[in-house]
Design an enzyme around this catalytic site. Structure first.
Site, short mmCIF file in Angstrom:
data_model
loop_
_atom_site.label_atom_id
_atom_site.label_comp_id
_atom_site.label_asym_id
_atom_site.label_seq_id
_atom_site.Cartn_x
_atom_site.Cartn_y
_atom_site.Cartn_z
N LYS A 289 1.82 24.54 -2.61
CA LYS A 289 0.48 24.00 -2.41
C LYS A 289 0.54 22.48 -2.52
CE LYS A 289 -1.74 28.18 -4.18
NZ LYS A 289 -2.57 28.79 -5.24
N ASP B 222 0.81 38.52 -10.84
CA ASP B 222 -0.25 37.68 -10.28
C ASP B 222 -1.63 38.06 -10.81
OD1 ASP B 222 -0.99 35.60 -8.30
OD2 ASP B 222 -2.08 37.25 -7.38
N LYS C 255 4.55 38.17 -0.84
CA LYS C 255 3.23 38.10 -1.46
C LYS C 255 2.40 39.32 -1.06
CE LYS C 255 2.00 34.91 -3.46
NZ LYS C 255 1.55 33.58 -3.04
N ARG D 298 0.82 -1.21 0.00
CA ARG D 298 0.00 0.00 0.00
C ARG D 298 0.85 1.26 0.00
NH1 ARG D 298 -3.27 1.77 -2.70
NH2 ARG D 298 -4.15 -0.33 -2.58
N GLU E 171 5.53 39.90 -5.37
CA GLU E 171 4.29 39.81 -6.14
C GLU E 171 3.78 41.18 -6.53
OE1 GLU E 171 -0.23 38.82 -4.87
OE2 GLU E 171 1.17 37.13 -4.63
#
Length: 292
Positions: free
Chosen positions: A136, A223, A168, A101, A201
Site C-alpha cells: 500500500k 486477517d 488473499k 524541492r 490469508e
C-alpha cells in the site's frame, strides 16, 4: 542498505523525478540567478522524529551537479529534534535551487514513515513480533517508502507482485477455495520453475485448520481476527508455519496483536497514512541559520 536500493534503481527514480519537476528547465532559477553564482544551504529539521533520506539527498545533489559539496551532519535513522541541522550543501546556487524541492519531498515523506515505523516498533519491542510494511505505497515511490520503513526499524515484506506468492481472500474465492488455490499455485510454480515463498490469508479458525490440513505454504496470514482468536490460531499452527497478523492494525491494537504470539505484523498505515516531517532547505548568507 536494502538490496533493492542500488545505483541503477536510484538513477531510474531520480531521472523520472527530475523529468517531472524540471521538464524543459527551471525557468525561475534560470531567470533570476546568474549561472556562476555560488551559494550554500542547510537542511533544517523543524520537528522531532526520525530522519530518513539523507543518503538519498546526497545522491540527488550529486546526480544533478557532481561538483556540489554535501556534508551530512546526521545519519539516516537517527532521532532528531526541531532545530537540528541535517546537512550542509554548497556549490552553484542554481543547482541548490533546482534540487531543493525533490530533496525535500523525498526526505519529508521518508522521515514521516521512519518516525511512524519506530513509534510502532517501540510499542512491540517487548514481544517477538516483527513489524512489516505492505504494497500500500505511492505509485513510483515504493522504493523510497520501503527504504524509509527499514530505516525506521521495520522489516520489508514482499517488494512487489513478482517476488512472492500471496493468496488473499479474492484469490481463494476465485480459485474455488483454499485447497484449490494452494494446489494450483504449486502446479504453476512447478511449470514455471519458480522458487517463491507462499503465504495464504485466513479469515477464521476454520480456514486456518483447512490450511493446516492442506499444507504446502510458508506463512499463514491471520486477517482481521481479534487478538484472542489470533492467539488460538497461533496455538493451532505451532511451529509448522510462520504467522502474520494483518487488517487495520494501529497504535491502539498493535500491542495486543503482538502479544498473541504472531511472528509478523503487517501495517499498511506505515506508508499510506503518514504525516510528512517538517523539513526545509535554507540558504546561508554568511551566517548559520537556526529554527525560529
Amino acid at each position: 542498505m536494502q538490496e533493492y536500493i542500488n545505483p541503477e534503481s536510484l538513477q531510474h527514480f531520480i531521472q523520472a523525478a527530475f523529468l517531472e519537476d524540471i521538464g524543459e528547465g527551471d525557468h525561475s532559477t534560470l531567470a533570476a540567478v546568474p549561472p556562476d553564482q555560488q551559494g550554500s544551504a542547510q537542511l533544517l529539521i523543524k520537528e522531532n522524529g526520525v530522519i530518513a533520506g539523507l543518503e538519498l539527498a546526497k545522491t540527488i545533489f550529486h546526480y544533478h551537479d557532481p561538483e556540489m559539496k554535501v556534508r551530512l551532519l546526521l545519519q539516516d535513522g537517527q532521532c532528531v529534534q526541531a532545530g537540528d541541522i541535517g546537512l550542509l550543501v554548497s556549490g552553484k546556487a542554481a543547482s541548490i535551487l533546482t534540487t531543493e524541492r525533490l530533496v525535500l519531498n523525498c526526505m519529508q515523506r521518508m522521515s514521516g514513515i521512519a518516525t511512524k515505523t519506530k513509534k510502532l516498533n517501540d510499542l512491540i519491542a517487548h514481544t517477538g513480533a516483527q513489524l512489516l510494511d505492505t504494497r500500500k505505497t505511492t505509485p513510483n515511490f515504493r522504493l523510497l517508502e520501503k527504504w524509509a520503513v527499514s530505516i525506521g526499524g521495520g522489516k520489508n515484506h514482499r517488494f512487489a507482485l513478482y517476488d512472492m506468492i500471496m493468496l488473499k481472500d479474492n484469490h481463494i474465492d476465485f480459485a474455488g477455495g483454499i485447497p484449490q488455490a494452494i494446489r494450483a499455485t504449486h502446479a504453476y510454480l512447478s511449470k514455471k520453475q519458480l522458487d517463491l515463498k507462499i503465504e495464504i490469508e485466513t479469515r477464521s479458525l476454520q480456514e486456518v485448520r483447512l490450511v493446516l490440513d492442506t499444507g504446502g505454504v510458508d506463512i499463514i496470514m491471520l486477517d482481521n481476527m481479534d487478538p484472542q482468536t489470533m492467539k488460538e490460531a497461533v496455538g493451532m499452527i505451532g511451529k509448522q508455519y510462520l504467522t502474520e497478523a494483518s487488517g487495520g492494525i494501529d497504535e491502539e491494537t498493535i500491542v495486543a496483536v503482538a502479544e498473541s504470539g504472531v511472528d509478523y505484523i503487517s501495517v499498511g498505515a506505515l506508508t499510506h497514512q503518514v504525516k510528512s516531517m517538517d523539513i526545509s532547505l535554507k540558504a546561508l548568507k554568511g551566517h548559520r541559520q537556526t529554527a525560529n
